[in-house]
Structure formats: C-alpha cells, structure tokens
Scaffold this active site. Structure first.
Site, short mmCIF file in Angstrom:
data_model
loop_
_atom_site.label_atom_id
_atom_site.label_comp_id
_atom_site.label_asym_id
_atom_site.label_seq_id
_atom_site.Cartn_x
_atom_site.Cartn_y
_atom_site.Cartn_z
CG ASP A 9 -1.94 -1.14 1.21
OD1 ASP A 9 -1.85 -1.99 0.32
OD2 ASP A 9 -2.80 -1.19 2.10
CG ASP A 49 -6.46 0.01 1.47
OD1 ASP A 49 -6.77 -1.17 1.73
OD2 ASP A 49 -6.85 0.98 2.15
CG HIS A 51 -11.03 0.70 0.50
ND1 HIS A 51 -10.92 -0.62 0.90
CD2 HIS A 51 -10.22 1.41 1.35
CE1 HIS A 51 -10.08 -0.69 1.92
NE2 HIS A 51 -9.63 0.52 2.21
CB SER A 57 -12.73 0.80 6.44
OG SER A 57 -12.23 1.51 5.32
CG HIS A 68 -8.44 5.17 2.97
ND1 HIS A 68 -9.39 5.00 3.95
CD2 HIS A 68 -7.90 3.95 2.76
CE1 HIS A 68 -9.40 3.74 4.34
NE2 HIS A 68 -8.51 3.07 3.63
CE LYS A 93 -4.28 -4.59 1.90
NZ LYS A 93 -4.70 -3.19 2.12
CD GLU A 100 -11.34 -1.96 8.81
OE1 GLU A 100 -10.82 -1.40 7.84
OE2 GLU A 100 -11.77 -1.35 9.80
CB ALA A 128 0.17 2.27 8.14
CB CYS A 132 -2.08 -2.71 5.24
SG CYS A 132 -3.83 -2.23 5.19
C1 VGL Z 1 -4.48 0.90 5.82
C2 VGL Z 1 -5.92 1.98 7.25
C3 VGL Z 1 -6.96 1.78 6.37
C4 VGL Z 1 -3.07 0.44 5.52
C5 VGL Z 1 -5.50 0.67 4.94
O1 VGL Z 1 -2.72 0.29 4.33
O2 VGL Z 1 -2.31 0.23 6.49
N1 VGL Z 1 -4.69 1.54 6.98
N2 VGL Z 1 -6.74 1.12 5.23
ZN ZN Z 2 -8.16 1.05 3.69
#
Ligand code: VGL
Ligand code: ZN
Length: 179
Positions: A9, A49, A51, A57, A68, A93, A100, A128, A132
C-alpha cells in the site's frame, strides 16, 4: 529459496498530502528502491488498498477512517517513488465493502501466486506498519512463509502512541525477522 519483495500500500493517499497520510510515509521511497535494486528478489509484488466508494471502513459508513484509496482515483495510485516497470504483480485488496481487508492475503489470491512462483521467503515493506503491513506479515507467517520486515521500509500511523513498535513486536513474536 526464492524470495519475494512485497510492497504494501505505498499509495498516494497514505503519503503526505493524501487522504489518510502516514507521517513520513513518503520517506520509505529510497529504501524500497534500494531493495528492488539489490537483485535479491525473484518477484516484486505491490499491493494496493482498493476500496469501493461505499467501503465499510469509511467514517460515513460507520468505520474508523476517512475515505481513502477509492478504486480508480489518483489517491489509490501507487506513489511515484514506486518504479512501476520493476513491479511484477499488483495485488488489489480491500475491494469487499464489508471487510477491512488490511491483509494482502485476504481474498486476493496472493498466497497461490507466491506458491506458483516457488516463493518461500518474503520481505515486507510499505504502509502502514500498524495496519496493513502488520496484517500482511502475520498472514504470511501463518501461511508458512519466512518473513523479514524491513524497518527502514515501513512507517506507521501510531493512532495510539507505540502502535507501530508494538506491531513489529507482534510480527517478531509470531516468528518474523525484523531487520
Ligand atoms: C491501511 C488503514 C486503512 C493500511 C488501509 O494500508 O495500512 N490503513 N486502510
Ligand atoms: Zn483502507
């Protein structure tokens, strides 16, 4: 042993200026590049990521996050520091609105892909650390891969102070190597 680099990500929305910016998130760019250039990896995977606009989420749907990484938007694109021509496979993903989808292994076929390519060891970097990256590393260990998590190649959100450091501890306790 065949090794894969998994870049988790590393997307515009998770870097400064993005919708869910990870502090200093763009600072991993140099390390990611260095790892790719090292020649150590038989396969380079980048997860995104990715979505739907109504993802569960997102705060307006009861989740913990601002919207996001909405699929197809500039925020969901890989950060410019990721050399696209060196990425072998992109894995999307978090596409299911109901879950999530923190882990790169969740409903993505990533495990089968790694097995097909004979991968038994993965090095994980990205964003992060406390979400993830953590979930992807723990799933990789659960699936039986040897896991190396590269400190210089990750940054965390630290919603609660110490979250990122705790995540590294969990990965280590589960059998991962934090280097
Ligand atoms: C993530 C919060 C929401 C990540 C993804 O990639 O760590 N964190 N969606
Ligand atoms: Zn996310």
């Amino acid at each position: 042993m065949a090794d894969a680099l998994i870049i988790v990500d590393f997307q515009n929305d998770f870097t400064p200026g993005g919708a869910l910016a990870v502090p200093d998130g763009d600072a991993i760019g140099a390390r990611v590049r260095e790892l790719i250039d090292s020649g150590r990896f038989d396969l380079v995977v980048a997860t995104r990521d990715w979505h739907p606009p109504d993802h569960g989420s997102f705060a307006e749907h009861g989740g913990p996050w601002p919207p996001h990484c909405v699929a197809g938007t500039p925020g969901a694109e890989l950060h410019d520091a990721v050399p696209r021509d060196r990425v072998d496979v992109i894995v999307d993903k978090g596409t299911d609105p109901q879950t999530e989808g923190y882990s790169g292994f969740e409903s993505t076929g990533l495990e089968a892909l790694l097995r097909e390519r004979g991968i038994d060891q993965v090095t994980i970097v990205g964003l992060a650390t406390d979400y993830c990256v953590r979930a992807t590393a723990l799933d990789a260990l659960r699936e039986g891969f040897a896991v190396e998590l590269d400190r210089a190649g990750v940054r965390g959100i630290d919603a609660q102070s110490g979250d990122a450091e705790r995540a590294l501890g969990e990965v280590q306790a589960a059998g991962g190597r934090v280097v």
